[in-house]
Design a protein around this motif. Structure first.
Motif, PDB file in Angstrom:
ATOM      1  N   GLN A   1      -7.486   9.142   8.549  1.00  0.00           N
ATOM      2  CA  GLN A   1      -6.097   8.692   8.512  1.00  0.00           C
ATOM      3  C   GLN A   1      -5.884   7.676   7.409  1.00  0.00           C
ATOM      4  OE1 GLN A   1      -3.402   9.503  10.356  1.00  0.00           O
ATOM      5  NE2 GLN A   1      -4.506  11.094  11.473  1.00  0.00           N
ATOM      6  N   VAL A   2      -4.707   7.728   6.825  1.00  0.00           N
ATOM      7  CA  VAL A   2      -4.271   6.748   5.835  1.00  0.00           C
ATOM      8  C   VAL A   2      -2.962   6.161   6.342  1.00  0.00           C
ATOM      9  CG1 VAL A   2      -3.498   6.364   3.482  1.00  0.00           C
ATOM     10  CG2 VAL A   2      -5.377   7.954   3.921  1.00  0.00           C
ATOM     11  N   GLN A   3      -2.899   4.859   6.401  1.00  0.00           N
ATOM     12  CA  GLN A   3      -1.664   4.185   6.786  1.00  0.00           C
ATOM     13  C   GLN A   3      -1.003   3.635   5.526  1.00  0.00           C
ATOM     14  OE1 GLN A   3      -4.708   3.147   8.586  1.00  0.00           O
ATOM     15  NE2 GLN A   3      -4.243   4.940   9.820  1.00  0.00           N
ATOM     16  N   LEU A   4       0.300   3.855   5.429  1.00  0.00           N
ATOM     17  CA  LEU A   4       1.047   3.459   4.247  1.00  0.00           C
ATOM     18  C   LEU A   4       2.217   2.580   4.657  1.00  0.00           C
ATOM     19  CD1 LEU A   4       1.190   6.978   2.548  1.00  0.00           C
ATOM     20  CD2 LEU A   4      -0.382   5.107   2.004  1.00  0.00           C
ATOM     21  N   ALA A   5       2.452   1.521   3.886  1.00  0.00           N
ATOM     22  CA  ALA A   5       3.553   0.606   4.193  1.00  0.00           C
ATOM     23  C   ALA A   5       4.274   0.244   2.915  1.00  0.00           C
ATOM     24  CB  ALA A   5       3.011  -0.646   4.881  1.00  0.00           C
ATOM     25  N   GLU A   6       5.542   0.643   2.840  1.00  0.00           N
ATOM     26  CA  GLU A   6       6.361   0.354   1.663  1.00  0.00           C
ATOM     27  C   GLU A   6       7.046  -1.005   1.803  1.00  0.00           C
ATOM     28  OE1 GLU A   6       7.036   4.820   2.677  1.00  0.00           O
ATOM     29  OE2 GLU A   6       6.940   2.901   3.737  1.00  0.00           O
ATOM     30  N   SER A   7       7.341  -1.592   0.654  1.00  0.00           N
ATOM     31  CA  SER A   7       8.122  -2.829   0.610  1.00  0.00           C
ATOM     32  C   SER A   7       8.831  -2.904  -0.724  1.00  0.00           C
ATOM     33  CB  SER A   7       7.221  -4.054   0.820  1.00  0.00           C
ATOM     34  OG  SER A   7       6.265  -4.140  -0.209  1.00  0.00           O
ATOM     35  N   GLY A   8       9.803  -3.804  -0.814  1.00  0.00           N
ATOM     36  CA  GLY A   8      10.456  -4.051  -2.088  1.00  0.00           C
ATOM     37  C   GLY A   8      11.841  -3.476  -2.230  1.00  0.00           C
ATOM     38  N   GLY A   9      12.308  -2.752  -1.229  1.00  0.00           N
ATOM     39  CA  GLY A   9      13.656  -2.214  -1.319  1.00  0.00           C
ATOM     40  C   GLY A   9      14.709  -3.297  -1.202  1.00  0.00           C
ATOM     41  N   GLY A  10      15.960  -2.914  -1.437  1.00  0.00           N
ATOM     42  CA  GLY A  10      17.037  -3.879  -1.334  1.00  0.00           C
ATOM     43  C   GLY A  10      18.309  -3.378  -1.964  1.00  0.00           C
ATOM     44  N   LEU A  11      19.236  -4.297  -2.166  1.00  0.00           N
ATOM     45  CA  LEU A  11      20.538  -4.004  -2.769  1.00  0.00           C
ATOM     46  C   LEU A  11      20.543  -4.515  -4.194  1.00  0.00           C
ATOM     47  CD1 LEU A  11      23.538  -3.147  -2.550  1.00  0.00           C
ATOM     48  CD2 LEU A  11      24.000  -5.455  -1.682  1.00  0.00           C
ATOM     49  N   GLY A  26      -7.053   2.411   5.499  1.00  0.00           N
ATOM     50  CA  GLY A  26      -7.690   3.545   6.150  1.00  0.00           C
ATOM     51  C   GLY A  26      -8.702   4.189   5.227  1.00  0.00           C
ATOM     52  N   ARG A  27      -8.637   5.498   5.106  1.00  0.00           N
ATOM     53  CA  ARG A  27      -9.611   6.225   4.295  1.00  0.00           C
ATOM     54  C   ARG A  27      -9.520   5.846   2.829  1.00  0.00           C
ATOM     55  NH1 ARG A  27      -9.699  12.456   6.510  1.00  0.00           N
ATOM     56  NH2 ARG A  27     -10.603  12.028   8.558  1.00  0.00           N
ATOM     57  N   ALA A  28     -10.549   6.183   2.077  1.00  0.00           N
ATOM     58  CA  ALA A  28     -10.661   5.795   0.682  1.00  0.00           C
ATOM     59  C   ALA A  28      -9.402   6.158  -0.099  1.00  0.00           C
ATOM     60  CB  ALA A  28     -11.879   6.460   0.059  1.00  0.00           C
ATOM     61  N   PHE A  29      -8.747   5.142  -0.585  1.00  0.00           N
ATOM     62  CA  PHE A  29      -7.499   5.306  -1.325  1.00  0.00           C
ATOM     63  C   PHE A  29      -7.698   6.189  -2.548  1.00  0.00           C
ATOM     64  CE2 PHE A  29      -3.358   4.201  -2.601  1.00  0.00           C
ATOM     65  CZ  PHE A  29      -3.351   3.716  -3.899  1.00  0.00           C
ATOM     66  N   GLY A  30      -8.843   6.050  -3.170  1.00  0.00           N
ATOM     67  CA  GLY A  30      -9.091   6.785  -4.398  1.00  0.00           C
ATOM     68  C   GLY A  30      -9.220   8.287  -4.217  1.00  0.00           C
ATOM     69  N   ASN A  31      -9.334   8.751  -2.990  1.00  0.00           N
ATOM     70  CA  ASN A  31      -9.443  10.191  -2.754  1.00  0.00           C
ATOM     71  C   ASN A  31      -8.097  10.901  -2.842  1.00  0.00           C
ATOM     72  OD1 ASN A  31     -12.146   9.909  -2.284  1.00  0.00           O
ATOM     73  ND2 ASN A  31     -11.977   9.927  -0.054  1.00  0.00           N
ATOM     74  N   TYR A  32      -7.021  10.125  -2.898  1.00  0.00           N
ATOM     75  CA  TYR A  32      -5.698  10.704  -2.755  1.00  0.00           C
ATOM     76  C   TYR A  32      -4.829  10.510  -3.992  1.00  0.00           C
ATOM     77  CZ  TYR A  32      -6.811  11.113   2.162  1.00  0.00           C
ATOM     78  OH  TYR A  32      -7.400  11.456   3.351  1.00  0.00           O
ATOM     79  N   ALA A  33      -4.072  11.550  -4.295  1.00  0.00           N
ATOM     80  CA  ALA A  33      -2.940  11.381  -5.183  1.00  0.00           C
ATOM     81  C   ALA A  33      -1.829  10.707  -4.379  1.00  0.00           C
ATOM     82  CB  ALA A  33      -2.456  12.729  -5.703  1.00  0.00           C
TER      83      ALA A  33
END
Length: 121
Positions: A1-11, A26-33
């Motif tokens: 599993q890979v957990q992802l959390a976005e931030s930085g949005g706004g008006l 979670g799993r090795a970030f480098g394995n994923y595009a």
């Protein structure tokens, strides 16, 4: 599993800039595009940009030249720098992880919860 959390949005006003971040755990970030997608009210989710571990890039025509995707593999983070924003960029922005370098939503296995970007005219 890979957990992802976005931030930085706004008006932001038309012509302004925002930088979105997506922190992965979670799993090795480098394995994923990694990709960014967006979904406006009443519309389907659409591809924005993608990047491989080694830095290969892909952009939607609508954002080419205005948005820049980067990743910091040491920090397990991907970014989306958005410049010259337009009202039509208003949407919820999602980051996602895939084992394939792709613009297709179906290729992505893990998704964040999204962050709202609103561009006022």
């Amino acid at each position: 599993q890979v957990q992802l959390a976005e931030s930085g949005g706004g008006l932001v006003q038309t012509g302004g800039s925002l930088r979105l971040s997506c922190a992965a755990s979670g799993r090795a970030f480098g394995n994923y595009a990694m990709g960014w997608f967006r979904q406006a009210p009443g519309k389907e989710r659409e591809f924005v940009a993608a990047i491989t571990w080694s830095g290969a890039l892909m952009y939607a025509d609508s954002v080419e030249g205005r948005f820049t995707i980067t990743r910091d593999n040491a920090k397990n983070t991907v970014y989306l720098q958005m410049n010259s924003l337009k009202p039509e960029d208003t949407a919820v922005y999602y980051c996602a992880a895939a084992q394939l370098f792709s613009a297709r939503t179906q290729s992505y296995d893990f998704w964040g919860q999204g962050t709202q970007v609103t561009v006022s005219s």
